[in-house]
Motif scaffolding. Sequence first.
Motif, mmCIF file in Angstrom:
data_model
loop_
_atom_site.group_PDB
_atom_site.id
_atom_site.type_symbol
_atom_site.label_atom_id
_atom_site.label_comp_id
_atom_site.label_asym_id
_atom_site.label_seq_id
_atom_site.Cartn_x
_atom_site.Cartn_y
_atom_site.Cartn_z
ATOM 1 N N GLY A 6 0.840 -1.207 0.000
ATOM 2 C CA GLY A 6 0.000 0.000 0.000
ATOM 3 C C GLY A 6 0.869 1.248 0.000
ATOM 4 N N ILE A 11 -1.414 5.932 3.998
ATOM 5 C CA ILE A 11 -0.519 5.486 5.085
ATOM 6 C C ILE A 11 0.852 5.110 4.522
ATOM 7 N N SER A 30 3.232 -1.709 -4.845
ATOM 8 C CA SER A 30 1.871 -1.373 -5.292
ATOM 9 C C SER A 30 1.693 -1.992 -6.675
ATOM 10 N N HIS A 32 0.732 -0.378 -9.413
ATOM 11 C CA HIS A 32 1.147 0.542 -10.468
ATOM 12 C C HIS A 32 2.474 1.181 -10.092
ATOM 13 N N GLY A 133 -9.556 3.778 13.568
ATOM 14 C CA GLY A 133 -10.917 4.196 13.230
ATOM 15 C C GLY A 133 -10.879 4.956 11.900
ATOM 16 N N GLY A 134 -11.892 5.786 11.649
ATOM 17 C CA GLY A 134 -12.002 6.510 10.375
ATOM 18 C C GLY A 134 -10.805 7.425 10.133
ATOM 19 N N PHE A 135 -10.446 7.578 8.845
ATOM 20 C CA PHE A 135 -9.261 8.354 8.472
ATOM 21 C C PHE A 135 -9.626 9.811 8.163
HETATM 22 N N1 LIG Z 1 -10.580 4.978 5.280
HETATM 23 C C1 LIG Z 1 -10.891 4.647 6.512
HETATM 24 O O1 LIG Z 1 -11.606 5.368 7.229
HETATM 25 C C2 LIG Z 1 -10.348 3.351 7.079
HETATM 26 C C3 LIG Z 1 -10.625 3.010 8.424
HETATM 27 C C4 LIG Z 1 -10.080 1.836 8.958
HETATM 28 C C5 LIG Z 1 -9.286 1.011 8.137
HETATM 29 N N2 LIG Z 1 -9.068 1.364 6.829
HETATM 30 C C6 LIG Z 1 -8.234 0.488 5.999
HETATM 31 O O2 LIG Z 1 -7.151 1.244 5.460
HETATM 32 C C7 LIG Z 1 -6.737 0.638 4.238
HETATM 33 C C8 LIG Z 1 -6.565 1.731 3.177
HETATM 34 O O3 LIG Z 1 -5.412 2.486 3.517
HETATM 35 P P1 LIG Z 1 -5.003 3.785 2.681
HETATM 36 O O4 LIG Z 1 -6.076 4.846 2.847
HETATM 37 O O5 LIG Z 1 -3.601 4.142 3.033
HETATM 38 O O6 LIG Z 1 -5.077 3.227 1.203
HETATM 39 P P2 LIG Z 1 -5.153 4.039 -0.162
HETATM 40 O O7 LIG Z 1 -4.711 5.444 0.044
HETATM 41 O O8 LIG Z 1 -6.462 3.734 -0.783
HETATM 42 O O9 LIG Z 1 -4.009 3.312 -1.015
HETATM 43 C C9 LIG Z 1 -4.076 1.954 -1.330
HETATM 44 C C10 LIG Z 1 -2.671 1.473 -1.626
HETATM 45 O O10 LIG Z 1 -2.681 0.060 -1.823
HETATM 46 C C11 LIG Z 1 -2.256 -0.258 -3.167
HETATM 47 N N3 LIG Z 1 -3.058 -1.382 -3.609
HETATM 48 C C12 LIG Z 1 -4.410 -1.418 -3.783
HETATM 49 N N4 LIG Z 1 -4.801 -2.651 -4.166
HETATM 50 C C13 LIG Z 1 -3.671 -3.408 -4.231
HETATM 51 C C14 LIG Z 1 -3.422 -4.768 -4.584
HETATM 52 N N5 LIG Z 1 -4.408 -5.608 -4.952
HETATM 53 N N6 LIG Z 1 -2.138 -5.210 -4.580
HETATM 54 C C15 LIG Z 1 -1.117 -4.375 -4.235
HETATM 55 N N7 LIG Z 1 -1.300 -3.093 -3.865
HETATM 56 C C16 LIG Z 1 -2.563 -2.617 -3.877
HETATM 57 C C17 LIG Z 1 -2.484 1.047 -3.938
HETATM 58 O O11 LIG Z 1 -1.655 1.153 -5.075
HETATM 59 P P3 LIG Z 1 -2.110 0.522 -6.499
HETATM 60 O O12 LIG Z 1 -3.528 0.960 -6.721
HETATM 61 O O13 LIG Z 1 -1.117 1.057 -7.472
HETATM 62 O O14 LIG Z 1 -1.982 -0.965 -6.324
HETATM 63 C C18 LIG Z 1 -2.070 2.074 -2.882
HETATM 64 O O15 LIG Z 1 -0.655 2.115 -2.771
HETATM 65 C C19 LIG Z 1 -7.793 -0.406 3.891
HETATM 66 O O16 LIG Z 1 -7.310 -1.666 4.282
HETATM 67 C C20 LIG Z 1 -8.972 -0.029 4.767
HETATM 68 O O17 LIG Z 1 -9.777 -1.125 5.096
HETATM 69 C C21 LIG Z 1 -9.566 2.497 6.296
#
Ligand SMILES: NC(=O)c1ccc[n+]([C@@H]2O[C@H](COP(=O)([O-])OP(=O)(O)OC[C@H]3O[C@@H](n4cnc5c(N)ncnc54)[C@H](OP(=O)(O)O)[C@@H]3O)[C@@H](O)[C@H]2O)c1
Length: 279
Positions: A6, A11, A30, A32, A133-135
Motif C-alpha cells: 500500500g 498510510i 503497489s 502501479h 478508526g475513520g481516516f
Molecule cells: N478509510 C478509513 O476510514 C479506514 C478506516 C479503517 C481502516 N481502513 C483500511 O485502510 C486501508 C486503506 O489504507 P489507505 O487509505 O492508506 O489506502 P489508499 O490510500 O487507498 O491506497 C491503497 C494502496 O494500496 C495499493 N493497492 C491497492 N490494491 C492493491 C493490490 N491488490 N495489490 C497491491 N497493492 C494494492 C495502492 O496502489 P495501487 O492501486 O497502485 O496498487 C495504494 O498504494 C484499507 O485496508 C482499509 O480497510 C480504512
Amino acid sequence: MIVVTGATGNIGRPLTQALAKAGHQVTAVSRHTAAVPNGVRHVVADLAKPASLKPALAGAKALFLLLSGDLHATGANPADIISEAAASGVRRVVLLSTLGVVTRPSGQTRIAMRALEDTLRESGLEWAILRPGGFASNALWWAESVRTQQVVAAPFGDVGVPIIDPADIAAVAAACLLEDRHTGGVYELTGPEVITPRQQAEAIAAALGSPVRFHELTRDEAKTAMSQSMPAELANDTLDILGSPSPAELRVSPDVQQVLGRAPHPFAEWATRNVAAFR
Ligand SMILES: NC(=O)c1ccc[n+]([C@@H]2O[C@H](COP(=O)([O-])OP(=O)(O)OC[C@H]3O[C@@H](n4cnc5c(N)ncnc54)[C@H](OP(=O)(O)O)[C@@H]3O)[C@@H](O)[C@H]2O)c1
C-alpha cells in the motif's frame, strides 16, 4: 530491508518516507509504478496474487501489510501473503486492521480481517496489529466539490467521531516495524478529539483562508454517492458508524500517545498539510 505494501497510499506513502529518511532499506509495493523517495526500491505486485510478492519479499526482515479493496471478492486468500512472507524469511509483520473488528464484528470484510489477525498471531512470526478508526483522508472525497463549488456535502453533519491522521498511523507502524517492545501489540488508533463533518468543513475553510459551505446529504444520497466507489455493504456499514457511532467508536484512544510519546494530530493539521487538494 523492510517491505511496505500500500506504499503509494495515505498510510504507505508517509511510512515509506519515514523509514527511508531514518536510513532503512525500503521496498515499496503497489500494482502501479509510482514515484517513491530517493533510495527506495519500488516493486510492482498484486496482493490478490501472493506469489507475485516473492521478488519484493526476498531478503526482507519486516513487512507492513495493508490490504486495499475487496481482495476476498477476487477469490484471493490474504493468509497466503503471511505464509509467503514467512517462507521468504520475514521475521516481523505489522498488519493494518480496523477498529471495526472490535466495534462492528459482524460483516464479511471484518470477519475476514479478524481471521487474518488470528492467522498472524498463530504464524510464529513477530507481529503487531493496528486497528484504526475513520481516516482524516476520507475528507478527500470532498476535494472536488470544495475546489469547484466551495461546498462540503456529507451526511450527519453534527455527528462526530475521532478520525485519525494517516500520518499518525504511519508513525505508529514505523515504531512497530522497528522497535521490539511492540511485538504482540494490538493498538486502537484514533485522533485526539471527536470532530463532526461540519467542523471538518470549517477546518478546511480555515486552511484555505476562504469560506466553505456545508450541505447536509440524506443517508440515501450519501449511500448512492459512496456505492460508486465501495461495495454496498461497506457503504451501509460506514453510514451506520457515521450516523450512530457506538461508545467504543466515540472513544479517544490513548494508544498513539503511548506508542509515539506525543498526541495524535488534530484534523486541522491534516487539512493544512493537504490544503492543495482543496484549492
Ligand atoms: N478509510 C478509513 O476510514 C479506514 C478506516 C479503517 C481502516 N481502513 C483500511 O485502510 C486501508 C486503506 O489504507 P489507505 O487509505 O492508506 O489506502 P489508499 O490510500 O487507498 O491506497 C491503497 C494502496 O494500496 C495499493 N493497492 C491497492 N490494491 C492493491 C493490490 N491488490 N495489490 C497491491 N497493492 C494494492 C495502492 O496502489 P495501487 O492501486 O497502485 O496498487 C495504494 O498504494 C484499507 O485496508 C482499509 O480497510 C480504512
